[in-house]
Design a protein around this motif. Structure first.
Motif, short mmCIF file in Angstrom:
data_model
loop_
_atom_site.label_atom_id
_atom_site.label_comp_id
_atom_site.label_asym_id
_atom_site.label_seq_id
_atom_site.Cartn_x
_atom_site.Cartn_y
_atom_site.Cartn_z
N ALA A 1 0.82 -1.21 0.00
CA ALA A 1 0.00 0.00 0.00
C ALA A 1 0.86 1.26 0.00
O ALA A 1 0.47 2.30 -0.55
CB ALA A 1 -0.94 0.00 1.20
N ARG A 2 2.04 1.18 0.63
CA ARG A 2 2.89 2.36 0.76
C ARG A 2 3.76 2.60 -0.47
O ARG A 2 4.03 3.74 -0.84
CB ARG A 2 3.77 2.20 2.00
N LEU A 3 4.19 1.55 -1.16
CA LEU A 3 5.08 1.68 -2.30
C LEU A 3 4.37 1.23 -3.58
O LEU A 3 3.48 0.37 -3.53
CB LEU A 3 6.33 0.81 -2.09
N PRO A 4 4.77 1.78 -4.72
CA PRO A 4 4.15 1.38 -5.99
C PRO A 4 4.70 0.06 -6.51
O PRO A 4 5.30 -0.02 -7.59
CB PRO A 4 4.51 2.54 -6.92
N ILE A 5 4.55 -1.00 -5.68
CA ILE A 5 5.02 -2.33 -6.06
C ILE A 5 3.93 -3.33 -5.76
O ILE A 5 2.98 -3.06 -5.00
CB ILE A 5 6.30 -2.71 -5.29
N SER A 6 4.02 -4.47 -6.40
CA SER A 6 3.14 -5.60 -6.11
C SER A 6 4.02 -6.74 -5.57
O SER A 6 5.17 -6.89 -5.98
CB SER A 6 2.39 -6.04 -7.37
N ILE A 7 3.43 -7.53 -4.66
CA ILE A 7 4.18 -8.59 -3.97
C ILE A 7 3.41 -9.89 -4.10
O ILE A 7 2.18 -9.93 -3.92
CB ILE A 7 4.39 -8.25 -2.49
N ARG A 8 4.14 -10.96 -4.40
CA ARG A 8 3.56 -12.30 -4.42
C ARG A 8 4.45 -13.20 -3.56
O ARG A 8 5.68 -13.24 -3.74
CB ARG A 8 3.47 -12.84 -5.83
N ILE A 9 3.79 -13.92 -2.65
CA ILE A 9 4.51 -14.81 -1.74
C ILE A 9 4.05 -16.24 -2.02
O ILE A 9 2.85 -16.54 -2.00
CB ILE A 9 4.25 -14.44 -0.26
N GLU A 10 5.00 -17.13 -2.26
CA GLU A 10 4.72 -18.53 -2.50
C GLU A 10 5.57 -19.35 -1.51
O GLU A 10 6.78 -19.12 -1.38
CB GLU A 10 5.09 -18.92 -3.94
N GLY A 11 4.94 -20.30 -0.80
CA GLY A 11 5.70 -21.12 0.15
C GLY A 11 4.85 -22.16 0.85
O GLY A 11 3.65 -22.30 0.57
N PRO A 12 5.47 -22.85 1.75
CA PRO A 12 4.75 -23.93 2.45
C PRO A 12 3.68 -23.41 3.40
O PRO A 12 2.69 -24.10 3.65
CB PRO A 12 5.87 -24.65 3.19
N PHE B 1 8.70 -9.60 -6.48
CA PHE B 1 8.27 -8.19 -6.57
C PHE B 1 8.01 -7.82 -8.03
O PHE B 1 8.65 -8.33 -8.96
CB PHE B 1 9.35 -7.27 -5.98
N GLY B 2 7.09 -6.91 -8.18
CA GLY B 2 6.76 -6.41 -9.51
C GLY B 2 6.17 -5.01 -9.42
O GLY B 2 5.99 -4.46 -8.34
N PRO B 3 5.87 -4.37 -10.57
CA PRO B 3 5.28 -3.02 -10.55
C PRO B 3 3.87 -3.05 -9.99
O PRO B 3 3.08 -3.95 -10.27
CB PRO B 3 5.30 -2.60 -12.02
N GLY B 4 3.57 -2.04 -9.20
CA GLY B 4 2.23 -1.93 -8.63
C GLY B 4 1.45 -0.82 -9.30
O GLY B 4 1.57 -0.59 -10.51
N THR B 5 0.69 -0.08 -8.50
CA THR B 5 -0.11 1.03 -9.02
C THR B 5 0.76 2.27 -9.10
O THR B 5 1.26 2.76 -8.09
CB THR B 5 -1.32 1.30 -8.11
N ILE B 6 0.96 2.80 -10.35
CA ILE B 6 1.75 4.01 -10.52
C ILE B 6 0.98 5.19 -9.94
O ILE B 6 -0.24 5.28 -10.11
CB ILE B 6 2.06 4.23 -12.01
N PRO B 7 1.62 6.12 -9.27
CA PRO B 7 0.91 7.20 -8.60
C PRO B 7 0.02 8.01 -9.52
O PRO B 7 -1.04 8.47 -9.12
CB PRO B 7 2.04 8.06 -8.01
N TRP B 8 0.43 8.20 -10.77
CA TRP B 8 -0.38 9.06 -11.64
C TRP B 8 -1.49 8.32 -12.36
O TRP B 8 -2.28 8.93 -13.07
CB TRP B 8 0.50 9.78 -12.65
N GLN B 9 -1.56 6.98 -12.17
CA GLN B 9 -2.66 6.24 -12.79
C GLN B 9 -3.94 6.47 -12.01
O GLN B 9 -3.95 6.38 -10.78
CB GLN B 9 -2.35 4.74 -12.83
N GLY B 10 -5.02 6.77 -12.74
CA GLY B 10 -6.31 6.99 -12.11
C GLY B 10 -6.41 8.31 -11.39
O GLY B 10 -7.30 8.48 -10.56
N SER B 11 -5.50 9.25 -11.65
CA SER B 11 -5.52 10.56 -11.00
C SER B 11 -5.49 11.62 -12.09
O SER B 11 -5.25 11.34 -13.26
CB SER B 11 -4.31 10.69 -10.08
#
Length: 441
Positions: free
Chosen positions: A89-100, A133-143
């Protein structure tokens, strides 16, 4: 079958646009500017992309790798979902966690980087969880900042329009020069080309103005020469004719045949000089017409009444014809020549010549027709040429020197219309449409 659109010259729409582009200096300059801007933009973007993909990629990789390590350490082992959600939520990144123990993704609708990018955008924790990690919501998208692209495009279009306006203003003297050349070609020398600037185009406009004044001076000198020639030639011819008429007439002991032949030759010389001078005046595009409202039907009756052999001419004159702005003396010359031509070639015809006036096309249609043998179709196109006659021997009995029809054509052209000559079978028909209003200069 679908027909392709074509203009008056028979060109299709693509051909018309190609002709317009090739003819317009403005369009070609704007095209050059646009292509230059596109090429410069492409070269700049290609060079910058090349620079970032080679040098900056190697420089940024260790920094990004170190940052990824810190993010994974902040998530803990096993990864804390609360911290992961707060981080996404704080950074413009997306996170995916895979594990046991934990399987979670901050943006389920996004496809995270894989392949080469996963080498330095993914980490594996001590307990076996893989964090990608990957790109999330860019700040200027949807604004409102998303309008930057449209604003940039609008600015580019504005610059293009501004460049076109500047080029148009820069080349405006060419429009003035073209309009001035058209006026000068019509003999209107009173309005010179305006001098808007002091550059090369302004200098060209000044030189064209000087040329126009020189041409005006030459035309005035030519007109003066014609008037002087008319006076100097007519005066001795008049005296010679007067002296010939004072000779004894037939039956008074002199030679009547020589006297009559001399008078006839002097009359032909007088008519020839008059026709030559009038044709020279009318052949110039600067001929001045003395226009006045003329009742064409009344003028036809007047000309027919003044001609000795025109009593048999049939007149078919419509009633209520509007008055036309014509040069009375020159239209009178045209009518006389057309009637005389019709009478000359109607000898032995079943019917006398016919002169018709009918309303047509917003004006008045004049037609003079004889019922004689007509003309060879191969000669129709040459009837209005100067000194052209259908009889190859040019016998004196047929009269004239071949200037009558030529003068008729010049009078018609000076009034903004054209003679049409056709075989009417039987006879020859000559027609022209007098416009209701004089053509504007």
């Amino acid at each position: 079958m679908k027909m392709k659109w074509r203009d008056r010259c028979g060109r299709s729409r693509p051909e018309r646009w190609r002709h317009r582009w090739g003819h317009s200096l403005r369009l070609r300059l704007i095209t050059v500017f646009l292509l230059l801007a596109l090429c410069m933009g492409a070269v700049f973007m290609g060079g910058m992309q090349r620079a970032f993909s080679s040098g900056w990629r190697d420089a940024a990789k260790p920094l990004v790798s170190d940052y990824m390590d810190r993010l994974v350490a902040d998530l803990g082992s096993p990864p804390d979902l609360g911290r992961a959600q707060a981080l996404a939520a704080r950074l413009p990144i997306s996170i995916r966690i895979e594990g046991p123990q934990v399987n979670w993704q901050s943006h389920p609708d996004r496809k995270l980087f894989d392949g080469r990018a996963s080498d330095w955008l993914s980490r594996t924790t001590a307990d076996g969880h893989k964090v990608i990690f990957g790109p999330g919501t860019i700040p200027w998208q949807g604004s409102p900042h998303g309008m930057f692209g449209w604003i940039t495009l609008a600015l580019l279009l504005g610059l293009l329009v501004g460049a076109y306006a500047y080029v148009r203003r820069l080349l405006r003297p060419l429009d003035d020069i073209r309009a001035g050349a058209e006026r000068f070609g019509q003999g209107l020398f009173d309005t010179p080309i305006p001098l808007r600037r002091r550059d090369e185009l302004g200098d060209l406009a000044g030189r064209v103005n000087t040329m126009a004044q020189d041409i005006k001076g030459m035309l005035d000198a030519k007109r003066g020469l014609l008037l002087a020639l008319s006076h100097e030639l007519r005066s001795p011819l008049t005296r010679a004719r007067l002296n010939a008429e004072l000779l004894p007439a037939a039956g008074e002991g002199s030679a009547p045949r020589e006297r009559d032949a001399l008078l006839r030759d002097l009359g032909e010389m007088r008519d020839l000089i008059s026709d030559l001078l009038e044709s020279e005046r009318l052949a110039s595009p600067h001929a001045a017409l003395q226009r006045e409202p003329v009742d064409l039907a009344a003028l036809v009756r007047e000309v027919a009444a003044d001609m000795a052999h025109a009593a048999t001419v049939e007149l078919d004159l419509a009633a209520g014809l509007p008055p036309l702005a014509l040069d009375r003396m020159r239209v009178r010359l045209l009518l006389r020549n057309l009637m005389d031509n019709a009478l000359r070639y109607s000898a032995g015809a079943a019917r006398p010549p016919c002169v018709s006036l009918q309303p047509a096309g917003g004006g008045v249609l004049l037609e003079v027709r004889d019922f004689g043998p007509g003309v060879d179709p191969a000669q129709l196109a040459h009837l209005t040429e100067p000194f052209y006659r259908t009889d190859g021997a040019r016998q004196r009995a047929t009269g004239g020197v071949g200037l009558g029809m030529y003068l008729c054509r010049l009078v018609a052209q000076a009034h903004g219309t054209q003679l049409e000559v056709r075989n009417a079978e039987p006879g020859l028909a000559i027609s022209l449409l007098w416009p209701a209003e004089p053509p504007r200069p």
